[in-house]
Design an enzyme around this catalytic site. Structure first.
Site, mmCIF file in Angstrom:
data_model
loop_
_atom_site.group_PDB
_atom_site.id
_atom_site.type_symbol
_atom_site.label_atom_id
_atom_site.label_comp_id
_atom_site.label_asym_id
_atom_site.label_seq_id
_atom_site.Cartn_x
_atom_site.Cartn_y
_atom_site.Cartn_z
ATOM 1 N N HIS A 194 0.861 -1.195 0.000
ATOM 2 C CA HIS A 194 0.000 0.000 0.000
ATOM 3 C C HIS A 194 0.888 1.232 0.000
ATOM 4 C CE1 HIS A 194 0.563 1.180 4.296
ATOM 5 N NE2 HIS A 194 0.678 -0.118 4.510
ATOM 6 N N ASP A 206 6.526 1.444 6.315
ATOM 7 C CA ASP A 206 5.093 1.187 6.297
ATOM 8 C C ASP A 206 4.426 2.158 5.319
ATOM 9 O OD1 ASP A 206 2.579 0.226 6.922
ATOM 10 O OD2 ASP A 206 2.364 1.474 8.708
ATOM 11 N N GLU A 240 -4.850 1.751 2.987
ATOM 12 C CA GLU A 240 -4.725 0.617 3.919
ATOM 13 C C GLU A 240 -4.758 1.089 5.354
ATOM 14 O OE1 GLU A 240 -2.499 -2.175 6.564
ATOM 15 O OE2 GLU A 240 -2.047 -0.092 6.056
ATOM 16 N N GLU A 241 -4.140 2.229 5.625
ATOM 17 C CA GLU A 241 -3.983 2.681 7.000
ATOM 18 C C GLU A 241 -5.301 3.047 7.666
ATOM 19 O OE1 GLU A 241 -1.424 2.336 8.566
ATOM 20 O OE2 GLU A 241 0.315 2.429 7.249
ATOM 21 N N GLU A 266 4.407 -5.733 4.180
ATOM 22 C CA GLU A 266 3.860 -4.787 5.148
ATOM 23 C C GLU A 266 4.957 -4.266 6.056
ATOM 24 O OE1 GLU A 266 2.130 -2.608 6.475
ATOM 25 O OE2 GLU A 266 0.195 -3.111 5.650
ATOM 26 N N HIS A 339 4.427 4.319 12.769
ATOM 27 C CA HIS A 339 3.399 5.351 12.606
ATOM 28 C C HIS A 339 3.833 6.715 13.147
ATOM 29 C CE1 HIS A 339 -0.363 2.612 11.890
ATOM 30 N NE2 HIS A 339 0.557 2.531 10.936
#
Length: 1029
Positions: A194, A206, A240-241, A266, A339
């Protein structure tokens, strides 16, 4: 000079070899855990792979935050599409761009061929590649999570490249009238990444590394001579997130049924090694075995299946909703950067790119070569609505030092476990029977009649000494170790966040020292040559019982995570067998007793001759002779031999603190004719017969028990700490990571316990100092640092109706309050913290941020950002909502009472694959759009507890809105009249500091040991309500 035996069972060799063996295993495990294998030189890379190019792509992708709800997201998408085209053109591949997606299947083609005639000819043969630019697909669904009444409407903009396989159907088969039948005859491989990031992170691992890996896969498989047998679909999905939305939109692609296997890439950490998170089956794990640096185990897969690990990836959509089989490969550490703004190119490396890329390349090549029915054919569950991906085999898999891979079937593990449960007790029983028959069973032997001379005499063998020492020591050491876990959890549970190795050092040193103190102390007070054998017997009993539970888990629960028990059971059995076979080196007990009595008689005669000049004190001689052949000391034997004991019991205890040695150890040793006795002296007052036991077999037992088992379990232990140690700030249990260390400490040191009583005091005393130092540090040290930062979560809400502007910082209250105390805006405010409704460990701490209003639409006033209208239909069954917002793609609708259906103009019907409609109705709808200007027209269906049909979610059955009960009817009519709809629109783009000043204030003034992440979809939400009557 005669050299001593380096393998003799004495304190020096035992201390040396046990320490060396453990260090030789643990140090390489830590090295593998903390390092990434170096990437090979460019000349040694597979054809078409260029790591320099991949690194440059990553730097471009991660220049800015690029969540779905940002303009940077569009820029990243355009870049990836352009790079895909450039690679295809560079490799001389004819390709078309298919603008389909969604339903119905209508398509147009943009050919890269220079002449229309060539393009027409290409459509009739297998093309090199097709690029699907999907700007049509949309999905309407309800959230599948329990107790979560949420509906979603999402407009996707995925793109994916289909590399045609040499054995794929010819032409543009996805446009045929019978596309499902043609697709199901294929055996395509889906590789997914993604390209969106979270709003607070740059998305390097990510999922930027995954996307640049897909570009390199595209380059490799379109290079000359590398066309795959089975087609490969490289999917770049979006959003996706925010709920795996891009993967769900892919469900409307005609290629879904074509792709039987999956490789999902991922990131749940920020660098390091890419671990095999989970796989669906043994066949997929075997495909991964071709990776040059495999890393992972079945334990993670089982943890996902049991809900121990709750992190969601696209893998779950492809496997659970579409029925594909495959793998989930992901970065998993360090979690503190996940994140956050530290998930950037600076904190990863080319080596990390290669680790993921090499695993993806090897696995994809293996899957694309599969031509049998391994991944194709009827499903084992019989479902026809899912991909017909064949019948999977449950498996077990794990790596060896990150360089080799083992994979075998779960039924094979069960057969192994069952075989151990049945055969090992039988073998040990047979060996024991033979020893008893040959009179060489010294375990549990008490007295033997020597039958020498005129009287009847018995000889004590001390066969029970040491029997209960190990269970007692194990219980005490385990209790203290687990007690230290609870102590840390009470005082400073987050120390494992930054100092995991310190926690490990404390637990290991405590268990080691306590075990040594008790077992060595017991041996010192009452020496026994059987202590090692008894400990091994206890270990065998424990592992046999655990194997019973393991067999049930393997057979009934399909759990392969208990595979380490099969290793331990096997190795302990072999060690016990050696201890039993050692006794063949001993004489028969009756023979030894007779020899002992004969030596005693000779010794008495010699003593009488030596003492004949003492005036014939025959009574004294007689008394000494009786003492020499007396029974072994009892539990009433006094501490000193010349004191009287009390009681008449003759049974001895394990920890009795005196021991009268047999005659050969005292008198026999001085007899001039006792040459045989002098050749086999016992060690440290152990039983006299023990001198004949071999002194080197312990080393074989050590090599059996420790290296293999500790390697298997030690790898899991380090992964457990790395993956779970930093989850406390996410709201997970603070006790579980510490308890994991405590339990694994006990399991790791169990193989050492048979030998630990022979370890000299130097090692345990050193470890005692280690324990004291690490205990003080772990209880007092601050758990966070600039390299291991405390993660908390930001959200700002502006309520236009109330005129409020509130910032919420979510996290562990103890550390969130200092963060708030460092900010200028909340200074002087009274901060109130409420419990998070979803994560009980976290708190929502709020402060007024009216001085920092967001500027999310280039200076537009906040009250003008949302255009919102709602009205009820004439028949009162529906509410029509028109909603738009400036410079955002995401809005929510909240209702004051449940609705029982909804539809969006231009949207598809509700998709049952992603969840059924909740019987209690919905009270929240998420609305996502792919462009920035088109508004949403939503129809909300009112009614009672009637579930809409699976085929059409927008139809709800009308029920009576007013009860005939006069006591409640008026209230219900009033509730219907006052139906309230709240619009919440979200903004997530913080690439400019002026957009959300409150967020940038937090970034600027938060302590160095803290770092901020997003709390929800939007960093800023602006709300507005309408009452519908």
């Amino acid at each position: 000079m005669k050299l001593s035996n380096p393998f003799v069972f004495r304190p020096g060799p035992v201390s040396f070899w046990t320490t060396i063996v453990y260090l030789a295993i643990i140090i390489p495990l830590i090295y593998v855990q903390e390092t990434v294998p170096p990437a090979p030189p460019e000349k040694d890379l597979p054809q078409g792979v260029n790591l320099t190019e991949a690194w440059l792509d990553l730097e471009v992708i991660t220049r800015s935050y690029h969540p779905f709800n940002s303009h940077s997201n569009d820029i990243v998408r355009q870049y990836l599409v352009r790079r895909s085209r450039d690679i295809l053109e560079r490799n001389g591949i004819d390709y078309t761009t298919d603008l389909t997606g969604g339903v119905p299947w209508e398509s147009r083609y943009l050919s890269s061929a220079e002449h229309p005639a060539q393009a027409a000819e290409a459509s009739a043969r297998p093309r090199g590649a097709t690029l699907f630019d999907d700007r049509i697909s949309n999905v309407t669904m309800t959230n599948p999570q329990p107790n979560d009444t949420m509906g979603r409407y999402f407009e996707g903009n995925n793109f994916y490249v289909y590399i045609h396989g040499s054995e794929d159907p010819e032409g543009d088969w996805w446009t045929s009238d019978n596309v499902q039948r043609v697709a199901r005859n294929g055996a395509g491989v889906l590789v997914n990444c993604h390209f969106d990031s979270v709003s607070t992170g740059y998305g390097a691992t990510d999922d930027g590394v995954a996307c640049v890996s897909l570009l390199q896969l595209l380059s490799h498989f379109t290079s000359k001579g590398h066309q795959p047998k089975n087609g490969i679909v490289l999917l770049f999905n979006n959003a996706e997130e925010d709920g795996l939305l891009g993967a769900k939109a892919f469900g409307y692609s005609p290629l879904v049924q074509f792709c039987n296997t999956l490789v999902n890439l991922e990131g749940a950490g920020a660098g390091g090694r890419a671990m095999l998170f989970r796989t669906t089956d043994l066949e997929a794990a075997e495909a991964y075995s071709k990776s040059p640096h495999p890393f992972g185990s079945v334990v993670a897969s089982n943890a996902f299946e049991r809900g121990v690990i709750k992190s969601g990836t696209d893998y779950s959509v492809f496997v659970d909703n579409y029925g594909q089989r495959g793998l989930d490969i992901a970065f998993y550490s360090p979690r503190s950067r996940y994140h956050t703004e530290e998930d950037d190119a600076r904190h990863t490396s080319v080596d990390s790119i290669w680790h993921m890329l090499s695993a993806a390349l090897a696995t994809t090549e293996s899957l694309a070569r599969t031509t049998s029915t391994k991944f194709n054919g009827p499903r084992s569950d019989g479902r026809k609505d899912l991909v017909q991906s064949g019948r999977p085999t449950a498996g077990v898999w794990f790596d060896w030092y990150g360089s080799s891979w083992s994979a075998f079937s779960l039924r094979g593990l069960f057969a192994w476990t069952l075989t151990l449960l049945i055969t090992t007790p039988i073998v040990l029983f047979v060996v024991t029977y033979v020893l008893v028959r040959d009179d060489k069973w010294y375990f549990f032997a008490t007295r033997v009649d020597s039958s020498v001379g005129d009287g009847e005499e018995t000889v004590s063998f001390g066969g029970w000494k040491g029997f209960v020492r190990f269970p007692f020591a194990l219980v005490v050491a385990t209790a203290l170790t687990i007690g230290s876990v609870f102590l840390l959890a009470k005082v400073n549970p987050l120390i494992i966040y930054s100092s995991g190795y310190s926690v490990w050092a404390m637990m290991l040193s405590l268990f080691y020292f306590v075990s040594w103190l008790l077992l060595r102390g017991a041996h010192f007070v009452r020496p026994s040559a059987l202590q090692r054998g008894f400990t091994l017997i206890w270990l065998f009993i424990i592992t046999w019982v655990l194997s019973v539970f393991a067999a049930v888990a393997e057979d009934r629960m399909n759990m392969g995570a208990v595979y380490s028990l099969a290793f331990l059971h096997t190795l302990v059995f072999a060690a016990v067998l050696i201890s039993l076979l050692e006794q063949y080196a001993l004489p028969a007990k009756q023979d030894f007793a007779r020899q002992l009595s004969g030596e005693n008689e000779e010794g008495e005669e010699q003593e009488q001759e030596n003492l004949s000049g003492d005036g014939g004190n025959e009574q004294n001689h007689e008394d000494r002779g009786e003492a020499d052949i007396a029974a072994a000391p009892t539990e009433t034997t006094p501490l000193r031999a010349d004191e009287e004991g009390q009681g008449s019991s003759e049974q001895t205890t394990t920890f009795a603190n005196t021991y009268r040695r047999p005659v050969p150890e005292t008198r026999g040793a001085t007899h001039s004719g006792n040459n045989r006795k002098r050749s086999f002296p016992p060690y440290e007052n152990e039983q006299a017969w023990s001198g004949r036991l071999p002194t080197w077999t312990w080393f074989i037992q050590l090599l059996l028990l420790v290296p293999l088992y500790v390697t298997v379990l030690g790898n899991l232990a380090l992964v457990q700490t790395t993956s779970m140690g930093m989850t406390g700030t996410d709201g997970s249990s603070l006790l579980v990571p510490l308890m994991g260390v405590g339990i694994l400490t006990i399991l790791l040191l169990l193989p050492l316990t048979p030998f630990i009583h022979r370890v000299s005091h130097h090692v345990p005393l050193f470890l005692l100092l280690v324990f004291i130092g690490t205990l003080i540090y772990n209880l007092t040290a601050f758990p966070f640092s600039a390299n291991n930062r405390f993660k908390f979560y930001f959200k700002q809400v502006v309520d236009l109706d109330k005129g409020s502007n509130v910032v919420t910082l979510n996290g562990l209250e103890k550390f969130v309050r200092p963060v708030i105390g460092s900010l200028p805006t909340p200074a002087g405010q009274r901060i109130h913290c409420d419990e998070d409704p979803f994560l009980s460990n976290l708190r929502n701490c709020q402060y007024d941020a009216s001085l920092l209003p967001p500027d999310v639409a280039n200076g537009e006033k906040l009250e003008n950002l949302i255009s919102f209208e709602a009205s009820k239909s004439k028949n009162g069954k529906t509410v029509l909502v028109s909603l738009d917002a400036l410079n955002t793609r995401v809005c929510f609708l909240d209702t004051s009472s449940p609705i029982f259906g909804f539809s969006v103009d231009g949207g598809a019907k509700r998709d049952d694959r992603f969840g059924s409609f909740p019987p209690e109705g919905l009270q929240q709808i998420q609305l996502w759009r792919r462009d920035w200007e088109k508004g949403w027209n939503v129809t909300l269906y009112l009614g009672g507890n009637v579930l809409p049909t699976n085929q059409d979610s927008v139809e709800a059955t009308e029920v009576d809105e007013v009860d005939d009960d006069p006591s409640g009817g008026e209230l219900k009519r009033r509730a219907v009249r006052e139906f309230v709809v709240t619009a919440r629109c979200a903004w997530s783009d913080v690439n400019s500091a002026n957009t959300i000043p409150a967020f940038h204030e937090v970034k600027q003034f938060m302590p160095r040991w803290a770092i901020v992440a997003k709390k929800s979809v939007g960093l800023v939400e602006i709300t507005k309500k309408i009452k519908v009557t």
